[in-house]
Motif scaffolding. Structure first.
Motif, mmCIF file in Angstrom:
data_model
loop_
_atom_site.group_PDB
_atom_site.id
_atom_site.type_symbol
_atom_site.label_atom_id
_atom_site.label_comp_id
_atom_site.label_asym_id
_atom_site.label_seq_id
_atom_site.Cartn_x
_atom_site.Cartn_y
_atom_site.Cartn_z
ATOM 1 N N UNK A 109 0.853 -1.188 0.000
ATOM 2 C CA UNK A 109 0.000 0.000 0.000
ATOM 3 C C UNK A 109 0.888 1.236 0.000
ATOM 4 N N UNK A 110 0.421 2.278 -0.662
ATOM 5 C CA UNK A 110 1.180 3.521 -0.743
ATOM 6 C C UNK A 110 0.486 4.638 0.037
ATOM 7 N N UNK A 111 1.295 5.457 0.698
ATOM 8 C CA UNK A 111 0.799 6.704 1.269
ATOM 9 C C UNK A 111 0.853 7.785 0.195
ATOM 10 N N UNK A 112 0.257 8.925 0.455
ATOM 11 C CA UNK A 112 0.228 9.982 -0.550
ATOM 12 C C UNK A 112 1.610 10.545 -0.855
ATOM 13 N N UNK A 113 2.549 10.396 0.090
ATOM 14 C CA UNK A 113 3.903 10.884 -0.167
ATOM 15 C C UNK A 113 4.784 9.850 -0.848
ATOM 16 N N UNK A 114 4.216 8.688 -1.197
ATOM 17 C CA UNK A 114 4.970 7.652 -1.894
ATOM 18 C C UNK A 114 5.625 6.627 -0.998
ATOM 19 N N UNK A 115 5.506 6.780 0.322
ATOM 20 C CA UNK A 115 6.073 5.779 1.227
ATOM 21 C C UNK A 115 5.150 4.555 1.297
ATOM 22 N N UNK A 116 5.722 3.424 1.692
ATOM 23 C CA UNK A 116 4.941 2.183 1.746
ATOM 24 C C UNK A 116 4.371 1.964 3.139
ATOM 25 N N UNK A 117 3.255 1.250 3.185
ATOM 26 C CA UNK A 117 2.607 0.915 4.440
ATOM 27 C C UNK A 117 2.469 -0.610 4.542
ATOM 28 N N UNK A 118 2.348 -1.147 5.772
ATOM 29 C CA UNK A 118 2.276 -2.615 5.938
ATOM 30 C C UNK A 118 1.125 -3.225 5.144
ATOM 31 N N UNK A 119 1.334 -4.466 4.744
ATOM 32 C CA UNK A 119 0.356 -5.191 3.936
ATOM 33 C C UNK A 119 -0.170 -6.389 4.704
ATOM 34 N N UNK A 120 -1.478 -6.540 4.727
ATOM 35 C CA UNK A 120 -2.061 -7.736 5.334
ATOM 36 C C UNK A 120 -1.742 -8.960 4.482
ATOM 37 N N UNK A 121 -1.508 -10.083 5.153
ATOM 38 C CA UNK A 121 -1.312 -11.341 4.430
ATOM 39 C C UNK A 121 0.038 -11.476 3.765
ATOM 40 N N UNK A 122 1.047 -10.730 4.224
ATOM 41 C CA UNK A 122 2.367 -10.815 3.587
ATOM 42 C C UNK A 122 2.940 -12.222 3.684
ATOM 43 N N UNK A 123 2.672 -12.911 4.787
ATOM 44 C CA UNK A 123 3.181 -14.276 4.947
ATOM 45 C C UNK A 123 2.561 -15.215 3.926
ATOM 46 N N UNK A 124 1.248 -15.157 3.748
ATOM 47 C CA UNK A 124 0.584 -16.012 2.755
ATOM 48 C C UNK A 124 1.069 -15.697 1.346
ATOM 49 N N UNK A 125 1.297 -14.416 1.065
ATOM 50 C CA UNK A 125 1.788 -14.023 -0.263
ATOM 51 C C UNK A 125 3.196 -14.548 -0.506
ATOM 52 N N UNK A 126 4.035 -14.529 0.523
ATOM 53 C CA UNK A 126 5.381 -15.076 0.375
ATOM 54 C C UNK A 126 5.339 -16.581 0.154
ATOM 55 N N UNK A 127 4.420 -17.263 0.836
ATOM 56 C CA UNK A 127 4.282 -18.710 0.635
ATOM 57 C C UNK A 127 3.830 -19.008 -0.785
ATOM 58 N N UNK A 128 2.892 -18.214 -1.310
ATOM 59 C CA UNK A 128 2.425 -18.416 -2.681
ATOM 60 C C UNK A 128 3.527 -18.096 -3.679
ATOM 61 N N UNK A 129 4.320 -17.068 -3.399
ATOM 62 C CA UNK A 129 5.414 -16.707 -4.311
ATOM 63 C C UNK A 129 6.471 -17.806 -4.358
ATOM 64 N N UNK A 130 6.742 -18.432 -3.213
ATOM 65 C CA UNK A 130 7.743 -19.502 -3.175
ATOM 66 C C UNK A 130 7.301 -20.711 -3.986
#
Length: 512
Positions: A109-130
């Motif tokens: 997720x992006x903030x209006x200044x372009x910085x990133x914010x935490x993402x829900x489900x990052x662990x599941x996404x990493x498992x799917x990517x692997x």
């Protein structure tokens, strides 16, 4: 110009691959079109994306932009599409070139200044990517990198801003992958603040708690207010065996998908303990919603679900627990989909013996009428009670025990007994689906819970007297096997069976 990126979308607790296609083409009017079944949070991303592009020093295309999220029939929700959509717009408008887009998936997720914010489900996404062929790594917000890095076999690249991501993909900077830190995380987080030594008296109840933990049995405690039922329940996780890495990841991904991981805690290293309020709805207990989400029983996976003041819960809410207690999973069915969540938990319940709470307490008088008590107890059905292996009474604690100088039995002592018993069960059930005595099938009960003639006569007399069901019969045998394991005995002796039967005495006293 067309750009394609890889990302993931959460469905329940599973991450499914999604391809983001962005076409930037000349047109009379500047317009952004988003298609691919986006939910409201994804639709709103176009506004965040435009300001993040400008505030990061890039140019917002003054042309027609068409964004397609494929596959089109999969609902897309959450704000984790901000970063891949933004990168697609920048690549499609020719503001950077990269030969790394095919090898890396992007979420964030992006903030209006372009910085990133935490993402829900990052662990599941990493498992799917692997598990996805052709992917070398996963770009995630820096705040979610430690969580995703738990998964082996995939590079997890932490990024803090849109500009940093563009620089990495363009080959202008190199970012070291976040190293996995499983051992360090377990060493620093696998600690409990509570201990059974805090509980004075109630040694009989502690014995029952030890038996329940050793065999994975469900437990019901009945006693007056203030007798220590809640204290006992809260300390139950402290005597369960330590979480294995696989169990920890199973549980963590549920909390990650719901955004319930605490800052600085990318992994659950202790057994979860959930204690929902008695006003909880059916969907809050087992899961649900238009897009199914896990409920309390899944949040208690590999841990303890504590239901205090059991008769105060809605009867229908209690009845929906029956199938998950048997199967260890819960399936949420909708018109177009079915989602299965893990729900392998120990149920610990507490209740008072009557509406006022003091029935049978010699120090207080009870004014509840028989019809009031019957209505109070009728909220707990017989089929649900059958699925609770151990029923114990927790009487009020005497003053001399509360004021005594010695501590009660500690969690370490109880956990040592539990660990020895579970080690025997691991050897017994090697190569089968069962993990603990509480999981034994009917066939395994017949194989591993053999009684001699004296024990068979004792069990038959107890069943006739108490009117127990066939399910309760098997529960008693499973309990007997656990008690024998705690005594490190291969055979079941009459004293083991007698103790197990005593843990079902509430059947006769209150419900039959």
């Amino acid at each position: 110009m067309l750009a394609k990126l890889k990302t993931f979308s959460l469905l329940g607790i599973d991450a499914l691959p999604v391809e983001v296609e962005v076409d930037v083409s000349p047109a009379g009017l500047s317009k952004t079109i988003l298609v691919g079944l986006p939910e409201q949070a994804v639709k709103e991303s176009t506004h965040r994306v435009e300001r993040a592009i400008v505030n990061s020093g890039f140019l917002r295309p003054q042309t027609r932009v068409v964004i397609n999220l494929a596959p089109a029939e999969l609902p897309k929700q959450a704000a984790s599409f901000d970063l891949p959509i933004t990168l697609g717009i920048l690549a499609g408008s020719g503001q950077f070139e990269s030969n790394r887009l095919d090898g890396y998936a992007v979420v964030g997720e992006l903030a209006l200044d372009g910085s990133t914010r935490p993402t829900r489900g990052a662990l599941s996404m990493a498992m799917a990517a692997a598990n996805q062929d052709g992917l070398r790594g996963l770009l995630v917000p820096r705040a979610s990198a430690a969580e995703a890095a738990v998964v082996e076999g995939i590079e997890v690249i932490p990024v803090g801003s849109l500009a940093e991501v563009v620089a990495f993909l363009a080959g202008e900077v190199e970012i070291d992958p976040t190293p996995p830190q499983l051992d360090e995380l377990f060493g620093s987080l696998a600690n409990y603040d509570l201990d059974f030594s805090d509980v004075r008296g109630q040694e009989m109840a502690k014995r029952a708690v030890t038996v329940a933990a050793a065999g994975g049995h469900n437990l019901l405690m009945l006693g007056p207010p203030g007798s220590g039922k809640t204290m006992l329940a809260k300390r139950m996780p402290t005597i369960l065996p330590e979480l294995h890495a696989a169990e920890s990841i199973e549980t963590t991904r549920i909390y990650s998908a719901l955004g319930l991981l605490r800052p600085g805690q990318p992994l659950l290293a202790t057994r979860p303990f959930r204690s929902p309020h008695h006003t909880i709805s059916d969907a809050g207990m087992v899961g649900g919603g238009s897009t199914p989400a896990p409920g309390e029983i899944s949040l208690a996976h590999n841990g303890v679900l504590f239901l205090d003041e059991l008769p105060e819960f809605n009867r229908r809410t209690l009845e929906v627990l029956r199938q998950p207690l048997e199967d260890g999973t819960v399936t949420i069915s909708r018109a177009l989909s079915r989602t299965t969540f893990p729900a392998n938990f120990m149920l610990v319940a507490a209740l008072n013996p009557c509406p006022c709470g003091y029935r049978g307490d010699p120090r207080h008088s009870c004014h509840c009428s028989v019809p009031q008590i019957e209505r109070y107890m009728a909220k707990i059905s017989g089929p649900l009670l059958d699925r609770i292996d151990i029923h114990i009474e927790v009487p009020a604690v005497a003053f001399r025990e509360l004021s005594g100088g010695s501590d009660g039995t500690s969690s370490a002592t109880m956990r040592e007994q539990v660990t020895r018993a579970r080690r025997r069960q691991t050897e017994r059930f090697a190569g089968t689906h069962a993990r603990y005595n509480g999981d034994m099938s009917h066939r395994q009960v017949r194989k591993f819970c053999v009684l001699n003639k004296e024990s068979q006569g004792l069990l038959q007399a107890s069943m006739d007297e108490m009117g127990l069901s066939a399910r309760a019969h098997d529960k008693i045998l499973r309990l007997t096997r656990t008690i024998a394991d705690l005594d490190e005995s291969e055979t079941i002796a009459p004293q083991h069976l007698n103790e197990a039967i005593n843990y079902r005495m509430l059947d006769r006293q209150l419900w039959t």
